[in-house]
Motif scaffolding. Sequence first.
Motif, PDB file in Angstrom:
ATOM      1  N   VAL A  69     143.787  12.435 -43.051  1.00 30.64           N
ATOM      2  CA  VAL A  69     142.391  12.067 -43.246  1.00 30.64           C
ATOM      3  C   VAL A  69     141.554  12.958 -42.323  1.00 30.64           C
ATOM      4  CG1 VAL A  69     140.730  10.184 -42.936  1.00 30.64           C
ATOM      5  CG2 VAL A  69     143.011   9.688 -43.838  1.00 30.64           C
ATOM      6  N   PRO A  70     140.486  13.576 -42.842  1.00 34.98           N
ATOM      7  CA  PRO A  70     139.667  14.443 -41.990  1.00 34.98           C
ATOM      8  C   PRO A  70     139.209  13.724 -40.720  1.00 34.98           C
ATOM      9  CG  PRO A  70     138.953  14.606 -44.267  1.00 34.98           C
ATOM     10  CD  PRO A  70     139.964  13.502 -44.205  1.00 34.98           C
ATOM     11  N   GLY A  71     139.441  14.361 -39.582  1.00 30.95           N
ATOM     12  CA  GLY A  71     139.035  13.798 -38.298  1.00 30.95           C
ATOM     13  C   GLY A  71     139.950  12.707 -37.775  1.00 30.95           C
ATOM     14  N   SER A  72     141.118  12.520 -38.399  1.00 30.16           N
ATOM     15  CA  SER A  72     142.029  11.438 -38.000  1.00 30.16           C
ATOM     16  C   SER A  72     143.441  11.971 -37.811  1.00 30.16           C
ATOM     17  CB  SER A  72     142.055  10.348 -39.078  1.00 30.16           C
ATOM     18  OG  SER A  72     140.761   9.842 -39.302  1.00 30.16           O
ATOM     19  N   LYS A  73     144.301  11.135 -37.249  1.00 28.71           N
ATOM     20  CA  LYS A  73     145.705  11.493 -37.042  1.00 28.71           C
ATOM     21  C   LYS A  73     146.614  10.881 -38.106  1.00 28.71           C
ATOM     22  CE  LYS A  73     145.158  11.960 -32.079  1.00 28.71           C
ATOM     23  NZ  LYS A  73     145.556  11.492 -30.756  1.00 28.71           N
ATOM     24  N   TYR A  74     146.037  10.166 -39.033  1.00 30.35           N
ATOM     25  CA  TYR A  74     146.830   9.463 -40.045  1.00 30.35           C
ATOM     26  C   TYR A  74     146.520  10.010 -41.436  1.00 30.35           C
ATOM     27  CZ  TYR A  74     142.474   6.824 -39.719  1.00 30.35           C
ATOM     28  OH  TYR A  74     141.148   6.477 -39.650  1.00 30.35           O
ATOM     29  N   HIS A  75     147.331   9.573 -42.391  1.00 27.07           N
ATOM     30  CA  HIS A  75     147.244  10.060 -43.764  1.00 27.07           C
ATOM     31  C   HIS A  75     146.432   9.103 -44.639  1.00 27.07           C
ATOM     32  CE1 HIS A  75     150.885  11.824 -42.010  1.00 27.07           C
ATOM     33  NE2 HIS A  75     150.494  12.905 -42.660  1.00 27.07           N
ATOM     34  N   PHE A  76     146.049   9.599 -45.820  1.00 25.59           N
ATOM     35  CA  PHE A  76     145.247   8.793 -46.734  1.00 25.59           C
ATOM     36  C   PHE A  76     145.965   7.524 -47.195  1.00 25.59           C
ATOM     37  CE2 PHE A  76     142.639  12.642 -47.260  1.00 25.59           C
ATOM     38  CZ  PHE A  76     141.398  12.069 -47.132  1.00 25.59           C
ATOM     39  N   HIS A  77     147.266   7.590 -47.409  1.00 27.81           N
ATOM     40  CA  HIS A  77     147.961   6.368 -47.850  1.00 27.81           C
ATOM     41  C   HIS A  77     147.863   5.283 -46.788  1.00 27.81           C
ATOM     42  CE1 HIS A  77     151.670   6.935 -45.480  1.00 27.81           C
ATOM     43  NE2 HIS A  77     151.562   8.208 -45.767  1.00 27.81           N
ATOM     44  N   TYR A  78     147.899   5.663 -45.525  1.00 23.23           N
ATOM     45  CA  TYR A  78     147.769   4.707 -44.416  1.00 23.23           C
ATOM     46  C   TYR A  78     146.356   4.101 -44.410  1.00 23.23           C
ATOM     47  CZ  TYR A  78     147.811   2.919 -39.630  1.00 23.23           C
ATOM     48  OH  TYR A  78     147.725   2.121 -38.513  1.00 23.23           O
ATOM     49  N   LEU A  79     145.349   4.947 -44.564  1.00 21.02           N
ATOM     50  CA  LEU A  79     143.962   4.487 -44.580  1.00 21.02           C
ATOM     51  C   LEU A  79     143.722   3.501 -45.723  1.00 21.02           C
ATOM     52  CD1 LEU A  79     140.931   4.673 -43.729  1.00 21.02           C
ATOM     53  CD2 LEU A  79     140.766   6.622 -45.286  1.00 21.02           C
ATOM     54  N   LEU A  80     144.173   3.848 -46.920  1.00 11.88           N
ATOM     55  CA  LEU A  80     143.903   3.000 -48.082  1.00 11.88           C
ATOM     56  C   LEU A  80     144.710   1.710 -48.060  1.00 11.88           C
ATOM     57  CD1 LEU A  80     143.535   5.843 -50.682  1.00 11.88           C
ATOM     58  CD2 LEU A  80     141.711   4.479 -49.637  1.00 11.88           C
ATOM     59  N   ASN A  81     145.941   1.772 -47.600  1.00 15.14           N
ATOM     60  CA  ASN A  81     146.699   0.535 -47.409  1.00 15.14           C
ATOM     61  C   ASN A  81     146.010  -0.339 -46.375  1.00 15.14           C
ATOM     62  OD1 ASN A  81     149.038   0.299 -49.104  1.00 15.14           O
ATOM     63  ND2 ASN A  81     149.824   2.128 -48.088  1.00 15.14           N
ATOM     64  N   GLY A  82     145.462   0.281 -45.352  1.00 13.65           N
ATOM     65  CA  GLY A  82     144.739  -0.457 -44.323  1.00 13.65           C
ATOM     66  C   GLY A  82     143.521  -1.167 -44.872  1.00 13.65           C
ATOM     67  N   ILE A  83     142.780  -0.511 -45.751  1.00 14.12           N
ATOM     68  CA  ILE A  83     141.596  -1.139 -46.359  1.00 14.12           C
ATOM     69  C   ILE A  83     142.007  -2.363 -47.172  1.00 14.12           C
ATOM     70  CG2 ILE A  83     139.821  -0.811 -48.151  1.00 14.12           C
ATOM     71  CD1 ILE A  83     139.064   0.367 -45.418  1.00 14.12           C
ATOM     72  N   ILE A  84     143.077  -2.234 -47.925  1.00 17.14           N
ATOM     73  CA  ILE A  84     143.567  -3.358 -48.727  1.00 17.14           C
ATOM     74  C   ILE A  84     143.947  -4.528 -47.817  1.00 17.14           C
ATOM     75  CG2 ILE A  84     145.426  -4.146 -50.265  1.00 17.14           C
ATOM     76  CD1 ILE A  84     145.474  -1.124 -51.271  1.00 17.14           C
ATOM     77  N   GLN A  85     144.734  -4.251 -46.790  1.00 16.24           N
ATOM     78  CA  GLN A  85     145.167  -5.301 -45.861  1.00 16.24           C
ATOM     79  C   GLN A  85     143.982  -5.892 -45.104  1.00 16.24           C
ATOM     80  OE1 GLN A  85     148.211  -3.505 -43.430  1.00 16.24           O
ATOM     81  NE2 GLN A  85     149.391  -2.906 -45.230  1.00 16.24           N
ATOM     82  N   HIS A  86     143.032  -5.047 -44.722  1.00 14.29           N
ATOM     83  CA  HIS A  86     141.843  -5.475 -43.994  1.00 14.29           C
ATOM     84  C   HIS A  86     141.032  -6.461 -44.836  1.00 14.29           C
ATOM     85  CE1 HIS A  86     137.787  -4.584 -42.106  1.00 14.29           C
ATOM     86  NE2 HIS A  86     138.536  -4.805 -41.033  1.00 14.29           N
ATOM     87  N   ASP A  87     140.833  -6.134 -46.104  1.00 15.99           N
ATOM     88  CA  ASP A  87     140.102  -7.035 -46.997  1.00 15.99           C
ATOM     89  C   ASP A  87     140.806  -8.383 -47.137  1.00 15.99           C
ATOM     90  OD1 ASP A  87     138.144  -5.150 -47.504  1.00 15.99           O
ATOM     91  OD2 ASP A  87     138.747  -4.779 -49.578  1.00 15.99           O
ATOM     92  N   ILE A  88     142.103  -8.348 -47.325  1.00 13.41           N
ATOM     93  CA  ILE A  88     142.867  -9.587 -47.497  1.00 13.41           C
ATOM     94  C   ILE A  88     142.772 -10.453 -46.244  1.00 13.41           C
ATOM     95  CG2 ILE A  88     145.191 -10.549 -47.803  1.00 13.41           C
ATOM     96  CD1 ILE A  88     145.765  -7.995 -49.553  1.00 13.41           C
ATOM     97  N   TYR A  89     142.932  -9.842 -45.097  1.00 13.14           N
ATOM     98  CA  TYR A  89     142.864 -10.562 -43.819  1.00 13.14           C
ATOM     99  C   TYR A  89     141.497 -11.248 -43.666  1.00 13.14           C
ATOM    100  CZ  TYR A  89     142.560 -11.264 -38.763  1.00 13.14           C
ATOM    101  OH  TYR A  89     142.373 -11.802 -37.526  1.00 13.14           O
ATOM    102  N   HIS A  90     140.433 -10.469 -43.854  1.00 10.77           N
ATOM    103  CA  HIS A  90     139.105 -11.021 -43.606  1.00 10.77           C
ATOM    104  C   HIS A  90     138.636 -11.990 -44.682  1.00 10.77           C
ATOM    105  CE1 HIS A  90     138.304  -9.153 -39.846  1.00 10.77           C
ATOM    106  NE2 HIS A  90     138.536  -7.937 -40.322  1.00 10.77           N
ATOM    107  N   VAL A  91     139.060 -11.804 -45.912  1.00 13.73           N
ATOM    108  CA  VAL A  91     138.665 -12.772 -46.930  1.00 13.73           C
ATOM    109  C   VAL A  91     139.369 -14.106 -46.684  1.00 13.73           C
ATOM    110  CG1 VAL A  91     140.289 -12.407 -48.846  1.00 13.73           C
ATOM    111  CG2 VAL A  91     137.890 -12.896 -49.307  1.00 13.73           C
ATOM    112  N   GLY A  92     140.528 -14.067 -46.059  1.00 12.89           N
ATOM    113  CA  GLY A  92     141.187 -15.309 -45.643  1.00 12.89           C
ATOM    114  C   GLY A  92     140.336 -16.053 -44.622  1.00 12.89           C
TER     115      GLY A  92
END
Length: 153
Positions: A122-145
Amino acid sequence: MTTKEIIELLEQAFDGNPWYGNSVIKNLEKIKDCDPNNSFKEGNSIGQILEHMIAWRIFAIERLRGNSEYLVEMNSKDDWNKEGNYSDADCQRLIDRLKETQSELLSLIKKKSGDTWLSEKVPGSKYHFHYLLNGIIQHDIYHVGQIAILARN
């Protein structure tokens, strides 16, 4: 994980029928009759959580666009608006913006070809796009709970 699988997970978690229970949208439909300022003790309110979710989705969108300069500083007002006080109209505006970010995110991902881009940094990051997008999915699930629990009070 493939681009197609990322898209399916984003769609399923957001407005589909995930195996764990209600989607983001199904849970947000339940908050129409509750106070968007509802929180536990000194915790974050429904409105604050919605703003937080949007902030990190916009971060992902900007990084997908190649913007390495866009930043959400942890524990800043952009990350958590601790002063947020929300009307019902504000809450609906936040829900609408969350839906817009879903469309933007999916549109950007669907424009990608193949799956190799998911392994790119990911531009400006140390991680990859799959990590970022999986994170968004998990983040949404966590907070909607959290929102679902707050909506019951």
